[in-house]
Design an enzyme around this catalytic site. Structure first.
Site, short mmCIF file in Angstrom:
data_model
loop_
_atom_site.label_atom_id
_atom_site.label_comp_id
_atom_site.label_asym_id
_atom_site.label_seq_id
_atom_site.Cartn_x
_atom_site.Cartn_y
_atom_site.Cartn_z
CB ALA A 24 -0.92 -0.02 1.21
CB THR A 28 0.89 6.73 0.59
OG1 THR A 28 2.30 6.64 0.41
CG2 THR A 28 0.39 5.56 1.42
CG PHE A 35 -5.61 -0.90 5.18
CD1 PHE A 35 -6.26 0.00 4.36
CD2 PHE A 35 -5.94 -2.26 5.07
CE1 PHE A 35 -7.22 -0.42 3.43
CE2 PHE A 35 -6.89 -2.68 4.15
CZ PHE A 35 -7.52 -1.77 3.33
NE ARG A 36 -0.07 -2.93 8.19
CZ ARG A 36 -0.51 -4.02 8.79
NH1 ARG A 36 -0.34 -4.18 10.07
NH2 ARG A 36 -1.10 -4.97 8.11
CD GLN A 103 1.08 -7.34 0.73
OE1 GLN A 103 1.08 -8.35 1.38
NE2 GLN A 103 1.29 -6.16 1.27
CG HIS A 121 -4.12 -8.78 -1.38
ND1 HIS A 121 -3.60 -7.94 -0.42
CD2 HIS A 121 -3.75 -10.03 -1.01
CE1 HIS A 121 -2.95 -8.66 0.48
NE2 HIS A 121 -3.03 -9.93 0.15
CB CYS A 129 -22.72 -12.12 -10.94
SG CYS A 129 -24.24 -12.87 -10.29
CB SER A 192 5.13 -4.07 1.71
OG SER A 192 4.59 -5.11 2.52
CB SER A 193 4.53 -3.08 7.28
OG SER A 193 3.36 -3.87 7.09
P1 NAD Z 1 1.38 -2.67 4.54
O1 NAD Z 1 1.41 -3.50 5.73
O2 NAD Z 1 2.07 -3.22 3.36
O3 NAD Z 1 1.99 -1.23 4.99
C1 NAD Z 1 2.30 -0.18 4.13
C2 NAD Z 1 3.71 0.32 4.45
O4 NAD Z 1 4.06 1.36 3.55
C3 NAD Z 1 3.84 0.91 5.88
O5 NAD Z 1 4.99 0.37 6.51
C4 NAD Z 1 4.01 2.41 5.61
O6 NAD Z 1 4.78 3.04 6.60
C5 NAD Z 1 4.73 2.38 4.27
N1 NAD Z 1 4.60 3.63 3.49
C6 NAD Z 1 3.59 4.56 3.51
N2 NAD Z 1 3.84 5.54 2.64
C7 NAD Z 1 5.03 5.26 2.05
C8 NAD Z 1 5.81 5.90 1.06
N3 NAD Z 1 5.43 7.06 0.49
N4 NAD Z 1 6.97 5.32 0.68
C9 NAD Z 1 7.37 4.16 1.24
N5 NAD Z 1 6.68 3.51 2.18
C10 NAD Z 1 5.51 4.04 2.58
O7 NAD Z 1 -0.02 -2.31 4.02
P2 NAD Z 1 -1.30 -1.84 4.87
O8 NAD Z 1 -1.41 -0.38 4.74
O9 NAD Z 1 -1.26 -2.43 6.23
O10 NAD Z 1 -2.46 -2.55 4.04
C11 NAD Z 1 -2.71 -3.92 4.18
C12 NAD Z 1 -3.22 -4.50 2.88
O11 NAD Z 1 -4.39 -3.79 2.47
C13 NAD Z 1 -2.29 -4.31 1.71
O12 NAD Z 1 -1.41 -5.33 1.60
C14 NAD Z 1 -3.25 -4.22 0.53
O13 NAD Z 1 -3.69 -5.48 0.12
C15 NAD Z 1 -4.45 -3.53 1.09
N6 NAD Z 1 -4.42 -2.11 0.73
C16 NAD Z 1 -4.29 -1.77 -0.58
C17 NAD Z 1 -4.26 -0.43 -0.96
C18 NAD Z 1 -4.11 -0.09 -2.41
O14 NAD Z 1 -4.48 -0.90 -3.28
N7 NAD Z 1 -3.55 1.08 -2.75
C19 NAD Z 1 -4.36 0.55 0.03
C20 NAD Z 1 -4.50 0.16 1.37
C21 NAD Z 1 -4.52 -1.17 1.69
#
Ligand code: NAD
Length: 254
Positions: A24, A28, A35-36, A103, A121, A129, A192-193
């Site tokens: 995710a 951003t 999400f986190r 993801q 994902h 449907c 990704s974390s």
């Molecule tokens: P995650 O656990 O992979 O965490 C995201 C990581 O990205 C965090 O450690 C955060 O600190 C880091 N991050 C944030 N901005 C950043 C940047 N500019 N550069 C580098 N790193 C950065 O993902 P999550 O947020 O816990 O979401 C869980 C799951 O939910 C994901 O694996 C995904 O399937 C889904 N999700 C998808 C989207 C999307 O499609 N864009 C968005 C949110 C969640």
């Protein structure tokens, strides 16, 4: 920092097969909160609540509750790719990246022009449907323009489900994702974390003694200890990737 960027460019230049894993955090900067993070729904609403709602059991038993939440928090269609997505697509065309395992459900790698994308994902662009033997497919704008809260199939009246992997469902493209990660000479994890399984498990199984792991992530990940290079993304990840791309000589296009 410049040292780390030079090192990553050198690893890419020497690698015969490079796979990128994205979470995710790569989206951003394009405007989709993770999400986190500080704007994320885990922080605002609590991880347990979110996991209970975007869950396959809730979808089946209480689709209204699911869709109330989904319509409010998953507005992904209007978002354009960020710099990071475009640089990865360019590096694939220049033969430096051989696959992206993601993801994310936002489709931004594909929109930016990456060809070899393995989404684990699913994709928020498609709705399917759920009625047995129907399986009709709709694009997101058609499905979500339905005046009813829960969108239904025009052919059979069945409930439509976004083609994304909900909590309680198995990931998609399991074998392809695992192969692409485990067979890479160089693995680059971006945004990704590495806490979401099973993808985090594939990265854990990657042999960082004989293969090279690079991580570009804001904040810690579960695999920082194994990384040859970790950049904690000061500034933007898109800008870091642009600097890496600028250091790589032409290699012959894919
Ligand atoms: P995650 O656990 O992979 O965490 C995201 C990581 O990205 C965090 O450690 C955060 O600190 C880091 N991050 C944030 N901005 C950043 C940047 N500019 N550069 C580098 N790193 C950065 O993902 P999550 O947020 O816990 O979401 C869980 C799951 O939910 C994901 O694996 C995904 O399937 C889904 N999700 C998808 C989207 C999307 O499609 N864009 C968005 C949110 C969640």
């Amino acid at each position: 920092m410049q040292n780390n960027i030079n090192q990553i460019a050198a690893l890419m230049a020497n690698s015969r097969s490079t796979t990128v894993v994205t979470g995710a955090g790569i989206s951003t900067e394009a405007g989709i909160p993770d999400f986190r993070g500080p704007e994320g729904i885990y922080r605002k609403l609590g991880e347990d609540k979110v996991m209970r709602i975007i869950n396959i059991d809730t979808f089946r038993q209480r689709p209204e509750l699911f869709y109330e939440f989904y319509r409010e928090h998953f507005k992904l269609a209007e978002v354009a790719p960020g710099r990071a997505h475009y640089v990865l697509a360019e590096l694939e065309a220049r033969n430096y990246i051989h696959g992206v395992v993601t993801q994310n459900i936002d489709g931004l790698h594909q929109k930016a022009g990456s060809k070899n994308v393995i989404p684990v994902h699913g994709t928020a662009d498609r709705f399917v449907c759920q009625k047995y033997h129907c399986g009709a497919v709709y694009d997101a704008s058609t499905a979500l323009s339905s005046p009813e809260l829960v969108p239904r199939c025009e052919k059979c009246g069945g409930v439509l489900k976004p083609d994304v992997v909900l909590f309680g469902e198995s990931i998609q493209n399991f074998m392809d994702a695992q192969d692409s990660i485990l067979s890479a000479q160089l693995l680059i994890v971006i945004g990704s974390s590495l806490t979401v399984y099973p993808l985090a498990g594939f990265v854990r199984a990657f042999d960082s003694f004989t293969q090279d792991l690079v991580i570009l992530n804001k904040g810690p990940t579960s695999m920082d200890h194994a990384a040859r290079v970790k950049i904690d993304a000061p500034g933007t990840t898109g800008a870091v990737l642009e600097q890496i791309a600028a250091l790589l000589p032409e290699r012959g296009r894919a």
